[in-house]
Design an enzyme around this catalytic site. Structure first.
Site, mmCIF file in Angstrom:
data_model
loop_
_atom_site.group_PDB
_atom_site.id
_atom_site.type_symbol
_atom_site.label_atom_id
_atom_site.label_comp_id
_atom_site.label_asym_id
_atom_site.label_seq_id
_atom_site.Cartn_x
_atom_site.Cartn_y
_atom_site.Cartn_z
ATOM 1 N N ASP A 6 7.113 24.849 2.029
ATOM 2 C CA ASP A 6 6.565 26.190 2.254
ATOM 3 C C ASP A 6 7.461 26.909 3.253
ATOM 4 O O ASP A 6 8.268 26.280 3.954
ATOM 5 C CB ASP A 6 5.127 26.120 2.783
ATOM 6 C CG ASP A 6 4.500 27.502 2.921
ATOM 7 O OD1 ASP A 6 4.374 28.197 1.890
ATOM 8 O OD2 ASP A 6 4.159 27.914 4.038
ATOM 9 N N SER A 7 7.300 28.212 3.325
ATOM 10 C CA SER A 7 8.067 28.987 4.292
ATOM 11 C C SER A 7 7.612 28.727 5.722
ATOM 12 O O SER A 7 8.329 29.045 6.668
ATOM 13 C CB SER A 7 7.964 30.481 3.982
ATOM 14 O OG SER A 7 6.612 30.901 4.044
ATOM 15 N N TYR A 38 8.913 34.898 3.824
ATOM 16 C CA TYR A 38 9.784 35.102 2.672
ATOM 17 C C TYR A 38 9.396 36.344 1.867
ATOM 18 O O TYR A 38 10.218 36.905 1.148
ATOM 19 C CB TYR A 38 9.679 33.898 1.720
ATOM 20 C CG TYR A 38 10.495 32.682 2.078
ATOM 21 C CD1 TYR A 38 10.990 32.481 3.364
ATOM 22 C CD2 TYR A 38 10.759 31.715 1.117
ATOM 23 C CE1 TYR A 38 11.723 31.354 3.674
ATOM 24 C CE2 TYR A 38 11.492 30.577 1.415
ATOM 25 C CZ TYR A 38 11.979 30.393 2.699
ATOM 26 O OH TYR A 38 12.711 29.279 2.995
ATOM 27 N N GLY A 39 8.142 36.737 1.952
ATOM 28 C CA GLY A 39 7.592 37.717 1.020
ATOM 29 C C GLY A 39 8.162 39.115 1.101
ATOM 30 O O GLY A 39 7.994 39.907 0.174
ATOM 31 N N CYS A 69 4.519 27.561 -1.953
ATOM 32 C CA CYS A 69 4.821 28.913 -1.479
ATOM 33 C C CYS A 69 4.686 29.840 -2.666
ATOM 34 O O CYS A 69 5.417 29.685 -3.663
ATOM 35 C CB CYS A 69 6.235 28.973 -0.902
ATOM 36 S SG CYS A 69 6.765 30.637 -0.428
ATOM 37 N N THR A 71 5.480 32.940 -2.970
ATOM 38 C CA THR A 71 6.656 33.784 -3.167
ATOM 39 C C THR A 71 7.750 33.021 -3.902
ATOM 40 O O THR A 71 8.329 33.508 -4.877
ATOM 41 C CB THR A 71 7.172 34.301 -1.822
ATOM 42 O OG1 THR A 71 6.151 35.091 -1.198
ATOM 43 C CG2 THR A 71 8.423 35.141 -1.999
ATOM 44 N N GLU A 147 0.587 32.849 10.717
ATOM 45 C CA GLU A 147 1.631 32.168 11.474
ATOM 46 C C GLU A 147 1.456 32.331 12.987
ATOM 47 O O GLU A 147 1.932 31.500 13.754
ATOM 48 C CB GLU A 147 3.008 32.711 11.067
ATOM 49 C CG GLU A 147 3.478 32.255 9.700
ATOM 50 C CD GLU A 147 3.942 30.808 9.691
ATOM 51 O OE1 GLU A 147 4.412 30.316 10.736
ATOM 52 O OE2 GLU A 147 3.815 30.165 8.639
ATOM 53 N N CYS A 181 -0.836 33.382 -1.891
ATOM 54 C CA CYS A 181 0.052 32.893 -0.842
ATOM 55 C C CYS A 181 -0.700 31.785 -0.124
ATOM 56 O O CYS A 181 -1.876 31.946 0.210
ATOM 57 C CB CYS A 181 0.413 34.019 0.127
ATOM 58 S SG CYS A 181 1.292 33.461 1.610
ATOM 59 N N THR A 182 -0.036 30.658 0.141
ATOM 60 C CA THR A 182 -0.748 29.529 0.725
ATOM 61 C C THR A 182 -1.121 29.752 2.182
ATOM 62 O O THR A 182 -1.881 28.963 2.752
ATOM 63 C CB THR A 182 0.074 28.229 0.589
ATOM 64 O OG1 THR A 182 1.397 28.426 1.087
ATOM 65 C CG2 THR A 182 0.128 27.796 -0.869
ATOM 66 N N HIS A 183 -0.629 30.821 2.791
ATOM 67 C CA HIS A 183 -1.121 31.195 4.117
ATOM 68 C C HIS A 183 -2.532 31.807 4.054
ATOM 69 O O HIS A 183 -3.291 31.735 5.016
ATOM 70 C CB HIS A 183 -0.189 32.229 4.766
ATOM 71 C CG HIS A 183 1.106 31.679 5.262
ATOM 72 N ND1 HIS A 183 2.172 31.424 4.430
ATOM 73 C CD2 HIS A 183 1.520 31.338 6.509
ATOM 74 C CE1 HIS A 183 3.192 30.963 5.149
ATOM 75 N NE2 HIS A 183 2.820 30.908 6.406
#
Length: 255
Positions: A6-7, A38-39, A69, A71, A147, A181-183
């Site tokens: 992942d980012s 990354y997005g 991820c 993206t 984040e 998005c996995t966030h």
């Protein structure tokens, strides 16, 4: 050994699901914390970043990689998958399949990064499954909130961001929403409060289940975690998000 990429922190949602479903699996996690998010990057940059990160995981002996991820799964995976010697499993198709079979009225929303929404990858996957109405929305601030720790259910910053982005979806008639998005599952309480009655589908969790279903290998439950920058900060944020320390020391590998 399975790789998870992942980012940044978002892939922890997929990692947790993998370990819940198959605690015996040996997993190597890499988060590109030096270059998150990354997005908002160009397609060419996303592909280059992803190629470097995936190359690191392959060099460490992974047999398959979960690209956790949204993206990268949407923008780079179709380009990169043929060039890698191990299977790369993205989040798009598993999440679309689960959302399609979950939705009662076949009206499905997608929230994701700008690059993912522009790619229309989730919409394409959903329309391949059958007749469906889709509503997509870019929510770029959600990655930064996740984040930087603005994820508690009562956090006023997260609440205002959700109120800023989601009203159009609340009026669209969706009964299912893909968190592309996995966030974004880290903000699930706020998203659910803004969209009562809408079923949330975490793309990372759906992909983890798909990977487990197609990967019979058995391991010893070993976990290694690498990030491209600030491992101590990653450890601290991971403990806050997971409610417990990671069972391994986070190591740094600069791409």
């Amino acid at each position: 050994m399975l790789g998870v990429f992942d980012s940044g922190l978002g892939g922890l949602t997929a990692l947790c699901e993998l370990r819940r479903l198959r605690p015996d699996l040996d997993i190597l996690y890499f988060g590109d914390t030096a270059r998150v998010p990354y997005g908002t990057r160009s397609r060419e940059t996303i592909i280059r970043y992803a190629r470097e990160a995936l190359g690191f995981l392959v060099s460490r002996g992974t047999d398959a990689i979960l690209v956790a991820c949204g993206t990268v799964s949407s923008v780079a995976l179709p380009h990169l998958a043929p060039a890698f010697p191990v299977p790369l499993i993205g989040v798009v198709e598993p999440a679309a399949l689960l959302a399609y079979h979950t939705s009662k009225n076949r009206t499905i929303g997608i929230i994701a990064t700008e690059a993912t929404v522009e790619s229309r990858a989730f919409e394409t996957a959903l329309h391949r499954l059958g007749r469906v109405t889709t509503r997509s929305l870019a929510c770029p601030l959600f990655v930064s909130l996740a984040e930087n720790g603005f994820t508690s259910p009562g956090d006023p910053v997260a609440r205002e961001a959700v109120r800023h982005y989601l009203p159009p979806l609340g009026k669209s008639g969706i009964d299912t929403l893909i968190l592309g998005c996995t966030h974004f599952p880290l903000l699930a309480p706020q998203i659910s409060a803004a969209l009562p009655g809408v079923r949330l589908i975490g793309a990372g969790e759906a992909a983890a289940a798909a990977m487990v279903a197609t990967n019979p290998q058995v391991g010893h439950g070993n976990l290694e975690v690498f990030v491209s920058d600030a491992p101590a900060r990653f450890e601290k944020e991971a403990e806050r998000l997971l409610g417990a320390p990671l069972p391994t020391k986070v190591q740094k590998y600069a791409l």
